[in-house]
Design a protein around this motif. Structure first.
Motif, PDB file in Angstrom:
ATOM      1  N   ARG A  88       4.125  -5.623 -20.743  1.00  0.00           N
ATOM      2  CA  ARG A  88       3.290  -6.769 -20.410  1.00  0.00           C
ATOM      3  C   ARG A  88       2.179  -6.938 -21.439  1.00  0.00           C
ATOM      4  N   ASP A  89       1.893  -8.195 -21.786  1.00  0.00           N
ATOM      5  CA  ASP A  89       0.739  -8.465 -22.643  1.00  0.00           C
ATOM      6  C   ASP A  89      -0.538  -8.136 -21.878  1.00  0.00           C
ATOM      7  N   GLN A  99     -15.922   3.748  -7.391  1.00  0.00           N
ATOM      8  CA  GLN A  99     -14.477   3.694  -7.161  1.00  0.00           C
ATOM      9  C   GLN A  99     -14.158   2.305  -6.620  1.00  0.00           C
ATOM     10  N   ASN A 100     -12.981   1.812  -6.955  1.00  0.00           N
ATOM     11  CA  ASN A 100     -12.559   0.558  -6.338  1.00  0.00           C
ATOM     12  C   ASN A 100     -11.077   0.601  -5.984  1.00  0.00           C
ATOM     13  N   LEU A 101     -10.736  -0.225  -5.021  1.00  0.00           N
ATOM     14  CA  LEU A 101      -9.361  -0.354  -4.548  1.00  0.00           C
ATOM     15  C   LEU A 101      -9.075  -1.850  -4.526  1.00  0.00           C
ATOM     16  N   VAL A 102      -8.227  -2.321  -5.452  1.00  0.00           N
ATOM     17  CA  VAL A 102      -8.116  -3.747  -5.734  1.00  0.00           C
ATOM     18  C   VAL A 102      -6.648  -4.181  -5.733  1.00  0.00           C
ATOM     19  N   SER A 103      -6.391  -5.355  -5.164  1.00  0.00           N
ATOM     20  CA  SER A 103      -5.036  -5.916  -5.223  1.00  0.00           C
ATOM     21  C   SER A 103      -4.568  -6.015  -6.671  1.00  0.00           C
ATOM     22  N   TRP A 104      -3.258  -5.977  -6.862  1.00  0.00           N
ATOM     23  CA  TRP A 104      -2.706  -6.022  -8.225  1.00  0.00           C
ATOM     24  C   TRP A 104      -3.239  -7.235  -8.983  1.00  0.00           C
ATOM     25  N   HIS A 105      -3.767  -7.003 -10.180  1.00  0.00           N
ATOM     26  CA  HIS A 105      -4.122  -8.136 -11.048  1.00  0.00           C
ATOM     27  C   HIS A 105      -2.823  -8.785 -11.517  1.00  0.00           C
ATOM     28  N   PRO A 106      -2.790 -10.112 -11.635  1.00  0.00           N
ATOM     29  CA  PRO A 106      -1.523 -10.766 -12.012  1.00  0.00           C
ATOM     30  C   PRO A 106      -0.929 -10.279 -13.319  1.00  0.00           C
ATOM     31  N   TRP A 107      -1.759  -9.831 -14.256  1.00  0.00           N
ATOM     32  CA  TRP A 107      -1.175  -9.452 -15.546  1.00  0.00           C
ATOM     33  C   TRP A 107      -0.364  -8.164 -15.474  1.00  0.00           C
ATOM     34  N   PHE A 108      -0.521  -7.383 -14.388  1.00  0.00           N
ATOM     35  CA  PHE A 108       0.278  -6.164 -14.246  1.00  0.00           C
ATOM     36  C   PHE A 108       1.743  -6.465 -13.932  1.00  0.00           C
ATOM     37  N   GLY A 109       2.029  -7.667 -13.403  1.00  0.00           N
ATOM     38  CA  GLY A 109       3.404  -8.031 -13.100  1.00  0.00           C
ATOM     39  C   GLY A 109       3.995  -7.282 -11.924  1.00  0.00           C
ATOM     40  N   LEU A 110       3.175  -7.017 -10.894  1.00  0.00           N
ATOM     41  CA  LEU A 110       3.633  -6.259  -9.740  1.00  0.00           C
ATOM     42  C   LEU A 110       3.693  -7.114  -8.476  1.00  0.00           C
ATOM     43  N   GLY A 111       3.877  -8.415  -8.647  1.00  0.00           N
ATOM     44  CA  GLY A 111       3.984  -9.303  -7.505  1.00  0.00           C
ATOM     45  C   GLY A 111       5.086  -8.882  -6.553  1.00  0.00           C
ATOM     46  N   GLY A 112       4.784  -8.914  -5.258  1.00  0.00           N
ATOM     47  CA  GLY A 112       5.772  -8.564  -4.244  1.00  0.00           C
ATOM     48  C   GLY A 112       5.856  -7.090  -3.940  1.00  0.00           C
ATOM     49  N   LYS A 113       5.205  -6.236  -4.723  1.00  0.00           N
ATOM     50  CA  LYS A 113       5.250  -4.791  -4.468  1.00  0.00           C
ATOM     51  C   LYS A 113       4.033  -4.375  -3.647  1.00  0.00           C
ATOM     52  N   PRO A 114       4.215  -3.470  -2.694  1.00  0.00           N
ATOM     53  CA  PRO A 114       3.071  -3.017  -1.894  1.00  0.00           C
ATOM     54  C   PRO A 114       2.132  -2.169  -2.748  1.00  0.00           C
ATOM     55  N   GLU A 149       3.078  -0.852 -21.075  1.00  0.00           N
ATOM     56  CA  GLU A 149       4.363  -0.618 -20.399  1.00  0.00           C
ATOM     57  C   GLU A 149       4.089  -0.189 -18.965  1.00  0.00           C
ATOM     58  N   ASN A 150       4.481  -1.028 -18.029  1.00  0.00           N
ATOM     59  CA  ASN A 150       4.256  -0.750 -16.619  1.00  0.00           C
ATOM     60  C   ASN A 150       5.058   0.486 -16.209  1.00  0.00           C
ATOM     61  N   PRO A 151       4.378   1.579 -15.764  1.00  0.00           N
ATOM     62  CA  PRO A 151       5.114   2.806 -15.427  1.00  0.00           C
ATOM     63  C   PRO A 151       5.937   2.690 -14.152  1.00  0.00           C
ATOM     64  N   ILE A 152       5.721   1.638 -13.384  1.00  0.00           N
ATOM     65  CA  ILE A 152       6.472   1.449 -12.139  1.00  0.00           C
ATOM     66  C   ILE A 152       7.741   0.650 -12.383  1.00  0.00           C
ATOM     67  N   LEU A 187       1.127   2.921  -4.439  1.00  0.00           N
ATOM     68  CA  LEU A 187       2.180   2.131  -3.809  1.00  0.00           C
ATOM     69  C   LEU A 187       2.251   2.337  -2.306  1.00  0.00           C
ATOM     70  N   ASN A 188       1.141   2.738  -1.703  1.00  0.00           N
ATOM     71  CA  ASN A 188       1.068   3.015  -0.262  1.00  0.00           C
ATOM     72  C   ASN A 188       1.869   4.250   0.131  1.00  0.00           C
ATOM     73  N   GLU A 189       2.298   5.011  -0.833  1.00  0.00           N
ATOM     74  CA  GLU A 189       2.959   6.290  -0.578  1.00  0.00           C
ATOM     75  C   GLU A 189       2.974   7.077  -1.887  1.00  0.00           C
ATOM     76  N   GLY A 190       3.121   8.389  -1.768  1.00  0.00           N
ATOM     77  CA  GLY A 190       3.172   9.225  -2.956  1.00  0.00           C
ATOM     78  C   GLY A 190       1.814   9.365  -3.620  1.00  0.00           C
ATOM     79  N   ASN A 191       1.817   9.938  -4.817  1.00  0.00           N
ATOM     80  CA  ASN A 191       0.579  10.158  -5.561  1.00  0.00           C
ATOM     81  C   ASN A 191       0.208   8.955  -6.407  1.00  0.00           C
ATOM     82  N   LEU A 192      -1.027   8.959  -6.881  1.00  0.00           N
ATOM     83  CA  LEU A 192      -1.494   7.914  -7.789  1.00  0.00           C
ATOM     84  C   LEU A 192      -0.725   7.985  -9.103  1.00  0.00           C
ATOM     85  N   VAL A 193      -0.468   6.810  -9.685  1.00  0.00           N
ATOM     86  CA  VAL A 193       0.253   6.720 -10.961  1.00  0.00           C
ATOM     87  C   VAL A 193      -0.729   6.256 -12.034  1.00  0.00           C
ATOM     88  N   PRO A 194      -1.007   7.072 -13.063  1.00  0.00           N
ATOM     89  CA  PRO A 194      -1.932   6.638 -14.123  1.00  0.00           C
ATOM     90  C   PRO A 194      -1.453   5.353 -14.786  1.00  0.00           C
TER      91      PRO A 194
END
Length: 302
Positions: free
Chosen positions: A130-131, A229-244, A122-125, A72-79
């Motif tokens: 989400r399906d 390793q990859n660093l990728v914008s949120w896939h739409p199915w994660f439901g994280l639109g609008g979050k950094p 279940e989105n941990p954020i 999330l551009n801050e803190g640790n990685l979230v599995p």
């Protein structure tokens, strides 16, 4: 224990060698470079294809275990989840001395660091359920030459070759990709799914094989340990639109002698979520998970 002394002359020499190595992106450094002439473009093309895939007309299976995290551009990685990823590439040599690969790929999402297949995640954020939308893509066309690979318009990886590196008895073939494109999932139309107006996809790959295997004329492909390793914008199915932030992926895997070597639990997950990967001859048109997901979402939402 007394630390070994290092002369000033040796320190200067080592520093100079490091500077030279950083300045030459396509040259390998070895105690005996004459054994594998990487100045020869045909040799470099052969090395890249043989370590990554094959120099013959044959199908190569590569399995990866991909662990996905949220950042999330801050803190640790979230599995987030773990993907069992199967890459099937049909290789063949070309008249120009390069090598062509036709790539089919799919991935089944599982509970993090397990083979427990996820139908609902279940989105941990956000805590939202989400399906799951399995990953599938191909066929993608690629051509591997002396200075790297070129992929077709459907690929989300546009690799730039890094130097071929020889360390001891191991040869490393590395590449990096920085790719972006206008996001077809528009923020104003899909505020909960869109990662923004531009979609970013960064990937870093390394394939490592034995120098002896690469030099062996009886082998059409070298055994290889592969990771990316990859660093990728949120896939739409994660439901994280609008979050950094983006997803961070860490994967490791290897070529398989055949599909019989695919881990049993991984095969079960792939057969459940992406059975098409085992019938690539039926892929008569490209599969792209983005438009397929959005079409499914529209149909579900009515």
């Amino acid at each position: 224990m007394t630390a070994p002394t290092v002369s000033r002359r040796k320190l200067i020499a080592n520093s100079a060698l490091a500077t030279v190595a950083a300045a030459a992106p396509l040259k390998a450094y070895s105690a005996s470079p004459a054994k594998l002439d990487l100045e020869d473009p045909k040799v470099r093309a052969m090395v890249r294809a043989k370590v990554q895939g094959s120099i013959a007309e044959e199908t190569v299976y590569t399995f990866y275990r991909l662990h996905l995290y949220g950042y999330l551009n801050e803190g640790n990685l979230v599995p987030f989840a773990t993907m069992n990823n199967l890459n099937i590439t049909k290789w063949k040599p070309l008249p120009n001395g390069n090598y062509a690969g036709t790539v089919f790929e799919s991935g089944a999402y599982c509970k993090f660091d397990t083979d427990e297949v996820l139908d609902v995640w279940e989105n941990p954020i956000t805590g939202e359920k989400r399906d799951v939308w399995p990953f599938i893509g191909g066929p993608i066309k690629a051509e591997v030459g002396p200075d790297g690979a070129v992929t077709d318009a459907t690929a989300t990886v546009k690799p730039r070759a890094q130097r071929i590196d020889i360390i001891g008895d191991t040869i490393f073939v590395a590449s990096q990709s920085a790719f972006s494109f206008p996001n077809p999932v528009k923020p104003d139309q899909y505020p909960t799914e869109s990662a923004g107006p531009t979609y970013f996809w960064d990937s870093h790959f390394v394939h490592a094989g034995k120098v002896a295997d690469v030099r062996n004329p009886k082998l059409t492909r070298a055994g290889a340990f592969s990771q990316f390793q990859n660093l990728v914008s949120w896939h739409p199915w994660f439901g994280l639109g609008g979050k950094p932030g983006r997803t961070y992926g860490k994967a490791y895997g290897t070529k398989l002698a055949s599909l019989d070597d695919l881990p049993k639990a991984a095969r079960v997950s792939l057969e459940k979520q992406t059975p098409e990967i085992f019938e690539t001859e039926k892929w008569t048109k490209p599969r792209l998970d983005f438009p397929e997901y959005m079409a499914w979402r529209k149909a579900k939402k009515g």
